[in-house]
Design an enzyme around this catalytic site. Structure first.
Site, PDB file in Angstrom:
ATOM      1  CD  GLU A 101     -13.902  16.273 -22.072  1.00  0.00           C
ATOM      2  OE1 GLU A 101     -14.735  16.718 -22.899  1.00  0.00           O
ATOM      3  OE2 GLU A 101     -13.863  15.084 -21.750  1.00  0.00           O
ATOM      4  CG  ASP A 102     -18.075  18.131 -24.052  1.00  0.00           C
ATOM      5  OD1 ASP A 102     -17.382  17.531 -23.196  1.00  0.00           O
ATOM      6  OD2 ASP A 102     -18.865  17.527 -24.799  1.00  0.00           O
ATOM      7  CG  ASP A 105     -21.605  13.972 -15.896  1.00  0.00           C
ATOM      8  OD1 ASP A 105     -22.050  14.426 -14.830  1.00  0.00           O
ATOM      9  OD2 ASP A 105     -22.206  13.092 -16.553  1.00  0.00           O
ATOM     10  CG  PHE A 156     -28.463  14.863 -20.510  1.00  0.00           C
ATOM     11  CD1 PHE A 156     -27.332  14.092 -20.282  1.00  0.00           C
ATOM     12  CD2 PHE A 156     -28.829  15.138 -21.826  1.00  0.00           C
ATOM     13  CE1 PHE A 156     -26.585  13.594 -21.335  1.00  0.00           C
ATOM     14  CE2 PHE A 156     -28.084  14.648 -22.887  1.00  0.00           C
ATOM     15  CZ  PHE A 156     -26.961  13.871 -22.641  1.00  0.00           C
ATOM     16  NE  ARG A 169     -21.605  15.335 -31.135  1.00  0.00           N
ATOM     17  CZ  ARG A 169     -21.097  14.832 -30.025  1.00  0.00           C
ATOM     18  NH1 ARG A 169     -20.726  15.629 -29.053  1.00  0.00           N
ATOM     19  NH2 ARG A 169     -20.977  13.528 -29.871  1.00  0.00           N
TER      20      ARG A 169
HETATM   21  P1  IMP Z   1     -17.554  12.181 -17.678  1.00  0.00           P
HETATM   22  O1  IMP Z   1     -16.625  11.081 -18.104  1.00  0.00           O
HETATM   23  O2  IMP Z   1     -18.731  11.636 -16.903  1.00  0.00           O
HETATM   24  O3  IMP Z   1     -16.888  13.328 -16.971  1.00  0.00           O
HETATM   25  O4  IMP Z   1     -18.228  12.762 -18.957  1.00  0.00           O
HETATM   26  C1  IMP Z   1     -17.498  13.282 -19.913  1.00  0.00           C
HETATM   27  C2  IMP Z   1     -18.225  13.250 -21.244  1.00  0.00           C
HETATM   28  O5  IMP Z   1     -19.583  12.817 -21.148  1.00  0.00           O
HETATM   29  C3  IMP Z   1     -18.275  14.634 -21.792  1.00  0.00           C
HETATM   30  O6  IMP Z   1     -17.135  14.925 -22.554  1.00  0.00           O
HETATM   31  C4  IMP Z   1     -19.545  14.609 -22.624  1.00  0.00           C
HETATM   32  O7  IMP Z   1     -19.240  14.133 -23.912  1.00  0.00           O
HETATM   33  C5  IMP Z   1     -20.442  13.608 -21.937  1.00  0.00           C
HETATM   34  N1  IMP Z   1     -21.455  14.273 -21.064  1.00  0.00           N
HETATM   35  C6  IMP Z   1     -21.442  14.396 -19.725  1.00  0.00           C
HETATM   36  N2  IMP Z   1     -22.528  15.071 -19.268  1.00  0.00           N
HETATM   37  C7  IMP Z   1     -23.240  15.398 -20.357  1.00  0.00           C
HETATM   38  C8  IMP Z   1     -24.459  16.151 -20.548  1.00  0.00           C
HETATM   39  O8  IMP Z   1     -25.131  16.671 -19.631  1.00  0.00           O
HETATM   40  N3  IMP Z   1     -24.871  16.273 -21.846  1.00  0.00           N
HETATM   41  C9  IMP Z   1     -24.195  15.743 -22.905  1.00  0.00           C
HETATM   42  N4  IMP Z   1     -23.038  15.065 -22.773  1.00  0.00           N
HETATM   43  C10 IMP Z   1     -22.564  14.892 -21.505  1.00  0.00           C
HETATM   44 MG    MG Z   2     -16.964  14.917 -24.570  1.00  0.00          MG
END
Ligand code: IMP
Ligand code: MG
Length: 183
Positions: A101-102, A105, A156, A169
């Site tokens: 994963e990138d 969050d 963010f 990106r």
């Molecule tokens: P989660 O489901 O909240 O854990 O978020 C996962 C996805 O949300 C990641 O794979 C990202 O694509 C996107 N994401 C979460 N935080 C950020 C951020 O700070 N910048 C850009 N994309 C984010």
């Molecule tokens: Mg993602």
């Protein structure tokens, strides 16, 4: 937006060198941990593409890779319905799977998609998670991250695969906006 101003308002948090150095360390750990295993690396589209590409080139064991598409974001807010935009096409039976994963969050994408459980139920030997970034402040769903690149504060971030409204990106570094966008 003009070409010169594209990245002008972005403050670098993790430089290209910081990222590549850390990836070398992670790849070393993964190489040691998966020696003598059948490794399938699964990248989560679209954000993990750059990280996966750099990571696997430093992992020194035979491996396969594939992608799964999961999307939960509307602009910059992760409150949209979770969509599976691409399913895994590789047989996971008898393989050790590393999800890449990138960023983790809230943890909602990995939890609600049930991809860890689904891959395990489909016959994988084990399933681990590797994330370039971990933003623990906003976690609502518990996820065990086995390999973490960097723990970051609640900002963010964009770049190196991470986007804001589909853009940024392609930056080779991770940064944040001088002024946080309205989330
Ligand atoms: P989660 O489901 O909240 O854990 O978020 C996962 C996805 O949300 C990641 O794979 C990202 O694509 C996107 N994401 C979460 N935080 C950020 C951020 O700070 N910048 C850009 N994309 C984010
Ligand atoms: Mg993602």
């Amino acid at each position: 937006m003009g070409v010169e101003s594209y990245s002008e308002s972005i403050i670098c948090l993790l430089s290209e060198t910081d990222i590549q150095t850390r990836i070398g360390e992670l790849a070393g750990e993964i190489t040691r941990d998966y020696a003598d295993s059948s490794l399938l690396v699964v990248g989560v589209l679209n954000g993990a593409v750059l990280f996966l590409a750099d990571l696997i080139r430093q992992i020194d064991i035979p491996l396969e890779y594939d992608f799964i598409g999961l999307r939960s974001y509307n602009g910059s807010v992760s409150n949209g319905p979770l969509e599976v935009t691409r399913r895994l096409n590789t047989d996971v039976t008898g393989k050790r799977v590393l999800i890449v994963e990138d960023i983790i969050d809230t943890g909602r994408t990995l939890c609600e998609s049930c991809i860890i459980d689904t891959i395990a139920a489909n016959g994988a030997v084990d399933v681990r998670v590797c994330s370039l970034l971990d933003k623990p402040a906003r976690r609502t769903h518990q996820i065990c991250i086995d390999y973490t690149g960097f723990v970051i504060e609640d900002r963010f971030v964009v770049g190196y695969g991470l986007d804001y409204n589909g853009l940024f990106r392609n930056l080779p570094y991770v940064g944040c906006f001088e002024q946080e966008p309205d989330l």
